[in-house]
Design an enzyme around this catalytic site. Structure first.
Site, short mmCIF file in Angstrom:
data_model
loop_
_atom_site.label_atom_id
_atom_site.label_comp_id
_atom_site.label_asym_id
_atom_site.label_seq_id
_atom_site.Cartn_x
_atom_site.Cartn_y
_atom_site.Cartn_z
N LYS A 231 1.01 -1.10 -0.02
CA LYS A 231 0.12 -0.11 -0.02
C LYS A 231 0.95 1.10 -0.10
CE LYS A 231 -3.39 2.39 3.09
NZ LYS A 231 -4.34 2.10 3.92
N GLU B 147 -3.55 7.04 2.27
CA GLU B 147 -3.71 7.35 3.67
C GLU B 147 -2.57 7.26 4.65
OE1 GLU B 147 -6.45 3.86 4.64
OE2 GLU B 147 -8.23 5.17 4.11
N ASP C 4 -14.61 2.07 -1.01
CA ASP C 4 -14.11 1.44 0.31
C ASP C 4 -15.01 0.31 0.63
OD1 ASP C 4 -12.37 0.78 1.92
OD2 ASP C 4 -12.35 2.44 3.20
N GLU D 293 -9.49 -7.55 -5.00
CA GLU D 293 -9.60 -7.40 -3.23
C GLU D 293 -11.16 -7.11 -2.63
OE1 GLU D 293 -6.67 -4.62 -1.54
OE2 GLU D 293 -7.98 -4.59 0.35
N GLU E 76 -15.89 -4.58 7.98
CA GLU E 76 -15.83 -3.23 8.57
C GLU E 76 -16.88 -2.17 8.21
OE1 GLU E 76 -12.38 -1.27 6.52
OE2 GLU E 76 -12.96 0.72 7.22
C1 GCV Z 1 -5.71 -0.82 6.13
C2 GCV Z 1 -10.07 1.73 4.74
C3 GCV Z 1 -9.77 1.11 6.05
C4 GCV Z 1 -8.51 1.23 6.72
C5 GCV Z 1 -7.79 0.40 5.64
C6 GCV Z 1 -7.78 0.78 4.29
C7 GCV Z 1 -7.05 -0.01 3.37
O1 GCV Z 1 -9.75 3.02 4.73
O2 GCV Z 1 -10.69 1.77 6.89
O3 GCV Z 1 -8.64 0.62 8.11
O4 GCV Z 1 -6.33 0.39 6.03
O5 GCV Z 1 -9.21 0.92 3.68
O6 GCV Z 1 -7.67 -0.48 2.74
O7 GCV Z 1 -5.94 0.37 3.14
#
Ligand code: GCV
Length: 714
Positions: A306, A310, A384, A406, A412
């Site tokens: 990644k 973020e 997401d 994915e 979540e």
């Molecule tokens: C692992 C979303 C989730 C994050 C996650 C991100 C990602 O934003 O809230 O927790 O981070 O996706 O898939 O990288």
């Protein structure tokens, strides 16, 4: 008290507790209990009188043990392991290479039909005796075939005349664990990480083996152990020694280990001044790191990355492209046949006009610029993991680059381990979406299994929902999502109903009536959750950060993380205009499908507010306008949870007490939370629609202020 009565009490306690323990969900779908139906039991006892597994690799040993264990449990008798065929009805498992018997059966033509992980299961006769062959080209294929045979028994299928030819359609079928080195799991709702980094490499938890077995039974052949929000420490010698132990355990189950690579690792653990992917020192650092990893794990699968998303570091920190970054890492593992899975879930630090457009905008221009051993990992939808999203427009739009899917198995945005949501219908909806990349029939499934563009590597990943809680996934039904992911990874064209049926038969019961009831619940459950959370195409209106419970009012964070950014409700209407008159996200799809999304009249109603800002009084096919439809759906969602509760109460006598009660009590929480969703969202959106909630519906229990003040914790 007499010794004998103390003994009796102890015995009762012991038997009682082991019976309880047996149904705590830990066994997953491997419930090898004695078959109660005499006819079926007799059929199996007649069909299976001996077992012969020739060859002695660890994988074959596992296959042999599993078959023995399964037969003993299901048939209630020891099935002898034999060394020759000719007497009785023998199950023979092996490959032509290690089993002289299989080699003598002229299976070449049949085995040509399956790939390196595939298998055949067929009936044949040998010296007038019936034989069932589980044959494959590799030992792993034999193991997969063995699990398949056991599945047939667990599902009470007739073995006469079976002819199964099965190969996985996708090469890499993996779980992504968002597990941190401190044992926490990002978005994990089933306890702590399964990996006990502190006690590795010296102490080995039996759960590692159980985990590997469960994955192998559904064909999962890869596991990325660590969070994509990566910690560079995992690449140090200390941790690699721990990783090596896990890799050794997983190997005979056909599972390769992958790690997440923190892009800034050369700086953080390598003492370099930069992590610029074009810097010779950085390149050399990664090459050496690659070589080093392979000394610990000779069949290391590769890196999952990644980057520049973020807050994660990436090549863009140095003015380089995603291709520069991915290719540098790909070169480091290429000499060892490793791969790089580069995630397309990116968005920049600047708030965009439409976040859902970013992955496409950044990656499509890079098509053809990646090394052969790079695969782009794309989330199922452009935002997401919402309860419903359209498929990601990148699928089909990068013909020169292998793309992998994915999915999120952990819930979540779907109620954590508290909401019963069977996710296969969501997966199926995406896989069967038509991208029109090469005309009609260019399904997302064909993009990711590589057949649309004839790519060599193909892959699918699921963000795991496992943890160290006793039943693995928290909610007993969440196990079905792990199972369904594996089955769809093996064959992305399978149907949700078929998979649910398998899982229920193995996990709960073969009683058709009860199976149908449970299946009815499971198949309806995702749409029910959509109704009480995000109907008509609403999205990202969950509580901030945690993503549990409603938060349509959230407006106090980065704009494209707020709810108001996504629902755009105002006095005129509601929804995000992503049509050609708005952000033009519809333009990222091929015209045949983009055109449908683009026009309000043709846009599927379940995605209406995803693509359009729609007046409150806009009429839908139901005859209701948008406001009325929201009222209807939020209420229908709650009513349907009550329907699930009712259906579940009717299976009580056919399901063990422990799991019955557990599901029942979690359903009560789900109902409460669904009501909160309904009341909070309707009260909030009402402040824009200025319309009453029709009298026919339940009145909200509390005020909007009450719901706004609710704090969710996990
Ligand atoms: C692992 C979303 C989730 C994050 C996650 C991100 C990602 O934003 O809230 O927790 O981070 O996706 O898939 O990288």
């Amino acid at each position: 008290m007499k010794t004998s009565s103390i003994f009796q009490i102890l015995l009762i306690l012991l038997l009682g507790s082991s019976a309880l323990k047996a149904e705590d969900g830990h066994r997953l779908w491997f419930r090898y209990d004695l078959i109660a139906e005499p006819e079926i039991l007799n059929h199996y006892r007649e069909s299976i009188t001996g077992l012969m597994v020739e060859g002695n690799s660890p994988s074959l040993k596992i296959a042999e043990d599993e078959l023995s264990k399964g037969f003993k449990g299901l048939l209630g008798i020891d099935i002898p392991e034999v060394t020759s065929v000719g007497k009785g009805n023998i199950i023979v498992a092996g490959t032509p290479l290690n089993s002289p018997f299989i080699a003598s059966m002229n299976l070449n033509e049949k085995l040509k039909k399956v790939n390196q992980e595939g298998y055949i299961i067929i009936n044949t006769t040998y010296r007038k005796n019936k034989v069932i062959l589980i044959a494959a080209n590799t030992d792993i294929g034999v193991l997969y075939g063995s699990f398949h045979l056991l599945r047939l028994l667990q599902m009470h299928q007739n073995l006469s005349g079976i002819e199964i030819v099965s190969s996985p359609k996708i090469n890499l079928r993996m779980l992504n664990h968002w597990d941190n080195l401190d044992g926490t799991v990002e978005r994990g709702y089933a306890g702590s990480s399964l990996w006990d980094w502190t006690s590795l490499p010296d102490s080995i938890s039996p759960r590692y083996i159980e985990y590997a077995r469960a994955n192998a039974s559904i064909g999962i052949n890869g596991t990325a152990l660590t969070n994509v929000n990566a910690n560079a420490l995992i690449l140090t010698k200390e941790y690699l020694a721990k990783v090596a132990v896990l890799a050794d355990i997983f190997r005979p189950y056909g599972i390769k280990v992958y790690l997440t690579a923190r892009f800034s690792a050369p700086v953080e653990i390598g003492n370099l001044k930069t992590a610029d992917p074009l810097d010779p020192e950085v390149i050399s650092w990664w090459n050496q790191k690659g070589d080093e990893i392979y000394t610990y794990v000779p069949d290391f699968g590769g890196f999952l990355v990644k980057a520049n998303s973020e807050g994660q570091p990436g090549p863009q920190n140095y003015g380089r492209s995603h291709a520069d970054g991915a290719n540098m890492l790909a070169d480091a593992v290429a000499p060892h046949k490793g791969i790089v899975m580069w995630r397309a879930f990116v968005y920049s630090n600047d708030v965009p006009d439409d976040r859902t457009k970013q992955a496409y905008s950044e990656f499509v221009p890079l098509d053809g610029k990646f090394r052969e051993n790079v695969i782009l990992q794309v989330k199922n939808g452009p935002l997401d993991f919402q309860p419903r999203e359209p498929f990601h427009p990148v699928f089909g739009a990068m013909p020169e680059t292998p793309l992998m899917m994915e999915f999120q198995i952990t819930q979540e945005y779907l109620g954590f381990s508290t909401h019963l949501v069977y996710l296969a219908p969501l997966y199926e909806e995406v896989l069967k979406s038509d991208t029109y990349a090469k005309g009609k029939g260019s399904l997302v499934a064909k993009v990711i299994d590589g057949t649309l563009e004839n790519h060599k590597i193909s892959a699918i990943a699921g963000v795991a929902n496992t943890g160290n809680t006793r039943n693995w996934t928290g909610h007993p039904f969440a196990q079905s999502n792990w199972y369904a992911f594996g089955r769809l990874a093996w064959d992305p064209y399978l149907g949700s109903a078929e998979i649910a049926s398998e899982w229920i038969r193995m996990t709960f019961t073969n009683n058709i009536e009860i199976k149908e009831k449970i299946s009815g619940i499971m198949l309806a459950s995702r749409e029910i959750a959509v109704n009480y959370m995000t109907p008509v195409g609403l999205h990202h209106i969950m509580s901030e950060g945690l993503h549990y419970g409603p938060g349509p009012w959230v407006d106090n964070t980065r704009h494209d993380w707020t709810s108001i950014y996504y629902h755009r409700a105002d006095s005129e209407g509601i929804g995000f205009n992503r049509s050609s008159t708005g952000s033009n996200a519809t333009g990222q799809y091929f015209p045949e499908v983009g055109g449908i999304f683009d026009r309000i009249e043709s846009c599927p109603e379940n995605l209406l507010l995803w693509f359009h800002h729609v007046p409150w009084d806009y009429q839908l096919s139901s005859g209701r306008d948008v406001w009325e439809e929201l009222c209807f759906r939020y209420n229908a969602g709650v009513d349907s949870v009550r329907w699930i509760q009712n259906e579940w109460s009717e299976v009580q006598s056919s399901v063990d007490k422990e799991r019955f009660e557990k599901v029942k009590s979690i359903l009560e929480k789900q109902e409460e939370n669904a009501m909160v969703w309904r009341d909070a969202c309707l009260l909030y959106f009402q402040t824009f629609s200025n319309r009453p909630i029709p009298e026919i519906y339940e009145k909200p229990l509390h005020t909007l202020e009450y719901y706004k003040a609710l704090k969710y914790t996990f």
